[in-house]
Scaffold this motif. Structure first.
Motif, PDB file in Angstrom:
ATOM      1  N   VAL A  41       0.838  -1.199   0.000  1.00  0.00           N
ATOM      2  CA  VAL A  41       0.000   0.000   0.000  1.00  0.00           C
ATOM      3  C   VAL A  41       0.874   1.251   0.000  1.00  0.00           C
ATOM      4  N   ALA A  42       1.938   1.238   0.804  1.00  0.00           N
ATOM      5  CA  ALA A  42       2.779   2.420   0.967  1.00  0.00           C
ATOM      6  C   ALA A  42       3.541   2.774  -0.309  1.00  0.00           C
ATOM      7  N   VAL A  43       4.125   1.775  -0.976  1.00  0.00           N
ATOM      8  CA  VAL A  43       4.982   2.060  -2.138  1.00  0.00           C
ATOM      9  C   VAL A  43       4.210   2.737  -3.270  1.00  0.00           C
ATOM     10  N   PRO A  44       3.071   2.180  -3.739  1.00  0.00           N
ATOM     11  CA  PRO A  44       2.328   2.913  -4.784  1.00  0.00           C
ATOM     12  C   PRO A  44       1.884   4.295  -4.328  1.00  0.00           C
ATOM     13  N   THR A  45       1.549   4.412  -3.036  1.00  0.00           N
ATOM     14  CA  THR A  45       1.097   5.711  -2.523  1.00  0.00           C
ATOM     15  C   THR A  45       2.192   6.753  -2.624  1.00  0.00           C
ATOM     16  N   PHE A  46       3.404   6.443  -2.112  1.00  0.00           N
ATOM     17  CA  PHE A  46       4.439   7.475  -2.160  1.00  0.00           C
ATOM     18  C   PHE A  46       5.011   7.654  -3.568  1.00  0.00           C
ATOM     19  N   MET A  47       4.940   6.625  -4.427  1.00  0.00           N
ATOM     20  CA  MET A  47       5.406   6.809  -5.801  1.00  0.00           C
ATOM     21  C   MET A  47       4.496   7.781  -6.564  1.00  0.00           C
ATOM     22  N   VAL A  48       3.193   7.628  -6.396  1.00  0.00           N
ATOM     23  CA  VAL A  48       2.245   8.517  -7.072  1.00  0.00           C
ATOM     24  C   VAL A  48       2.390   9.946  -6.556  1.00  0.00           C
ATOM     25  N   CYS A  49       2.476  10.102  -5.232  1.00  0.00           N
ATOM     26  CA  CYS A  49       2.621  11.443  -4.653  1.00  0.00           C
ATOM     27  C   CYS A  49       3.937  12.087  -5.079  1.00  0.00           C
ATOM     28  N   ALA A  50       4.997  11.294  -5.153  1.00  0.00           N
ATOM     29  CA  ALA A  50       6.294  11.827  -5.582  1.00  0.00           C
ATOM     30  C   ALA A  50       6.243  12.274  -7.037  1.00  0.00           C
ATOM     31  N   ALA A  51       5.587  11.487  -7.883  1.00  0.00           N
ATOM     32  CA  ALA A  51       5.468  11.854  -9.300  1.00  0.00           C
ATOM     33  C   ALA A  51       4.646  13.130  -9.459  1.00  0.00           C
ATOM     34  N   VAL A  52       3.581  13.258  -8.666  1.00  0.00           N
ATOM     35  CA  VAL A  52       2.752  14.464  -8.734  1.00  0.00           C
ATOM     36  C   VAL A  52       3.562  15.692  -8.316  1.00  0.00           C
ATOM     37  N   ALA A  53       4.299  15.589  -7.212  1.00  0.00           N
ATOM     38  CA  ALA A  53       5.082  16.720  -6.715  1.00  0.00           C
ATOM     39  C   ALA A  53       6.207  17.079  -7.685  1.00  0.00           C
ATOM     40  N   ALA A  54       6.929  16.081  -8.175  1.00  0.00           N
ATOM     41  CA  ALA A  54       8.055  16.342  -9.075  1.00  0.00           C
ATOM     42  C   ALA A  54       7.575  16.955 -10.383  1.00  0.00           C
ATOM     43  N   THR A  55       6.447  16.484 -10.900  1.00  0.00           N
ATOM     44  CA  THR A  55       5.914  17.019 -12.157  1.00  0.00           C
ATOM     45  C   THR A  55       5.382  18.431 -11.962  1.00  0.00           C
ATOM     46  N   ALA A  56       4.709  18.657 -10.840  1.00  0.00           N
ATOM     47  CA  ALA A  56       4.129  19.981 -10.576  1.00  0.00           C
ATOM     48  C   ALA A  56       5.210  21.037 -10.382  1.00  0.00           C
ATOM     49  N   PHE A  57       6.301  20.685  -9.698  1.00  0.00           N
ATOM     50  CA  PHE A  57       7.363  21.639  -9.409  1.00  0.00           C
ATOM     51  C   PHE A  57       8.466  21.649 -10.467  1.00  0.00           C
ATOM     52  N   GLY A  58       8.410  20.728 -11.425  1.00  0.00           N
ATOM     53  CA  GLY A  58       9.475  20.656 -12.429  1.00  0.00           C
ATOM     54  C   GLY A  58      10.818  20.324 -11.800  1.00  0.00           C
ATOM     55  N   THR A  59      10.825  19.365 -10.895  1.00  0.00           N
ATOM     56  CA  THR A  59      12.022  19.063 -10.113  1.00  0.00           C
ATOM     57  C   THR A  59      13.199  18.645 -10.978  1.00  0.00           C
ATOM     58  N   ALA A  60      12.953  17.876 -12.034  1.00  0.00           N
ATOM     59  CA  ALA A  60      14.049  17.361 -12.862  1.00  0.00           C
ATOM     60  C   ALA A  60      14.831  18.479 -13.536  1.00  0.00           C
ATOM     61  N   THR A  61      14.172  19.552 -13.905  1.00  0.00           N
ATOM     62  CA  THR A  61      14.852  20.658 -14.580  1.00  0.00           C
ATOM     63  C   THR A  61      15.449  21.656 -13.601  1.00  0.00           C
ATOM     64  N   ASP A  62      14.931  21.702 -12.388  1.00  0.00           N
ATOM     65  CA  ASP A  62      15.418  22.672 -11.407  1.00  0.00           C
ATOM     66  C   ASP A  62      16.649  22.191 -10.660  1.00  0.00           C
ATOM     67  N   LEU A  63      16.775  20.870 -10.459  1.00  0.00           N
ATOM     68  CA  LEU A  63      17.871  20.357  -9.646  1.00  0.00           C
ATOM     69  C   LEU A  63      19.167  20.276 -10.441  1.00  0.00           C
ATOM     70  N   PRO A  64      20.273  20.709  -9.850  1.00  0.00           N
ATOM     71  CA  PRO A  64      21.577  20.537 -10.500  1.00  0.00           C
ATOM     72  C   PRO A  64      22.017  19.088 -10.405  1.00  0.00           C
ATOM     73  N   THR A  65      23.071  18.729 -11.114  1.00  0.00           N
ATOM     74  CA  THR A  65      23.557  17.348 -11.102  1.00  0.00           C
ATOM     75  C   THR A  65      24.454  17.070  -9.916  1.00  0.00           C
ATOM     76  N   GLN A  66      24.551  17.999  -8.968  1.00  0.00           N
ATOM     77  CA  GLN A  66      25.307  17.757  -7.739  1.00  0.00           C
ATOM     78  C   GLN A  66      24.681  16.585  -6.991  1.00  0.00           C
ATOM     79  N   PRO A  67      25.419  15.845  -6.142  1.00  0.00           N
ATOM     80  CA  PRO A  67      26.790  16.146  -5.761  1.00  0.00           C
ATOM     81  C   PRO A  67      27.844  15.476  -6.623  1.00  0.00           C
ATOM     82  N   PHE A  68      27.429  14.785  -7.700  1.00  0.00           N
ATOM     83  CA  PHE A  68      28.398  14.092  -8.543  1.00  0.00           C
ATOM     84  C   PHE A  68      28.170  14.457 -10.002  1.00  0.00           C
ATOM     85  N   PRO A  69      28.577  15.647 -10.435  1.00  0.00           N
ATOM     86  CA  PRO A  69      28.418  16.007 -11.834  1.00  0.00           C
ATOM     87  C   PRO A  69      29.275  15.117 -12.726  1.00  0.00           C
ATOM     88  N   GLU A  70      28.891  15.006 -13.987  1.00  0.00           N
ATOM     89  CA  GLU A  70      29.569  14.099 -14.904  1.00  0.00           C
ATOM     90  C   GLU A  70      31.055  14.399 -15.025  1.00  0.00           C
TER      91      GLU A  70
END
Length: 309
Positions: A41-70
């Motif tokens: 029950v917990a895993v699908p719940t937090f995966m869906v909520c995480a996807a909603v938050a990350a998509t709403a805030f555009g997390t993938a584009t806002d976060l730098p590649t730290q702490p291990f840049p290429e």
């Protein structure tokens, strides 16, 4: 504003992990492998909520590649790197056992081996997170953020690969009557029949929102801080500790409130037989028990002593 977001996201991760008794490691890798209904029950719940938050805030584009840049990654032969890593892990575990033996010469050999085994397990876990690049918040957010246009499925394969190890292990363990660790103690696993409650669902939701906001869960936070400390990771960890601290305070207040609730017919009798200060002692004992019970893999109960219907 971005740094405040990391701190706030870390706080949600810490509070949600404590309230829901687990995160991607406790529920995702251990609970799913044990076929625990709470984790399924917990895993699908937090995966869906995480996807909603990350998509709403555009997390993938806002976060730098730290702490291990290429550009900071040193290219090594894969076989050499793995061999060197394994040797380093073994040497560090042996060193820890030697230090413990020197500090505690009276300790039994099994205790020293247990300390070395725990260190080796932690080092292996950290090495796996680093090699799989799951310590990069932007890498995790690339999977959770469905609106970035550059979806990255790495997280799915990392968790799937880990379950290929944990699933057969736990399924085999559950079929061995009276199974105990070779070095003593217990496995600290909760019963699989533990019911789903509001704290699990709400905790999973809060954890998911925090994970999608900052892109990091507890394990990778600590590994990233040790691998290459930076302000971003430090703020996430401070927020996480703050969130867990809020949960601890809530549990203490809840224990104090419950201890003061005495049935009306028995109130006078309890007052006659209870020595002064007993109520406060019970409050502290209950709160300490609740806090001690918290772990990343849910409440500690020896699985060999609990029988589910």
């Amino acid at each position: 504003r971005f740094l405040l977001r990391l701190f706030f996201g870390g706080g949600l991760v810490g509070f949600g992990t404590a309230l829901g008794n687990g995160c991607t490691s406790g529920h995702g890798l251990t609970g799913l492998a044990r076929l625990t209904i709470r984790s399924w029950v917990a895993v699908p719940t937090f995966m869906v909520c995480a996807a909603v938050a990350a998509t709403a805030f555009g997390t993938a584009t806002d976060l730098p590649t730290q702490p291990f840049p290429e550009e900071d990654v040193v290219e090594l032969d894969e076989t050499v790197a793995i061999a060197a890593g394994l040797i380093a892990l073994v040497l560090m575990a042996m060193g820890a056992a030697a230090v413990y033996r020197r500090l505690h010469p009276e300790a039994e050999p099994a205790v020293r081996l247990k300390i070395a085994a725990e260190l080796l397990s932690g080092l292996t876990f950290g090495a796996g997170l680093s090699l799989s690049t799951m310590v990069r918040a932007s890498k995790v957010a690339g999977f959770l953020d469905l609106g970035s246009g550059t979806w990255d499925g790495s997280l799915m394969f990392v968790m799937g690969g880990a379950l290929c190890v944990t699933f057969p292990f736990h399924q085999t363990l559950q079929r061995i009557a009276g199974a105990r660790p070779l070095l003593g103690g217990g496995f600290g696993l909760p019963p699989r029949c533990k019911p789903v409650d509001w704290s699990l669902v709400l905790g999973a939701m809060i954890f998911g929102l925090g994970w999608g906001t900052c892109g990091m869960c507890p394990g990778p936070m600590w590994v990233a801080l040790g691998g290459k400390p930076c302000l971003d990771v430090a703020l996430c960890i401070l927020g996480m500790l703050g969130g867990m601290g809020v949960w601890v305070v809530m549990k203490k207040l809840e224990a104090r409130r419950d201890a003061r609730v005495v049935p009306e017919p028995d109130a006078k009798a309890a007052a006659k037989i209870a020595p002064p200060g007993m109520e406060e002692a019970k409050v502290e004992e209950a709160a300490a028990s609740d806090i001690k019970a918290f772990s990343g893999a849910e409440t500690e109960t020896d699985v060999s002593e609990v029988k589910c219907p």
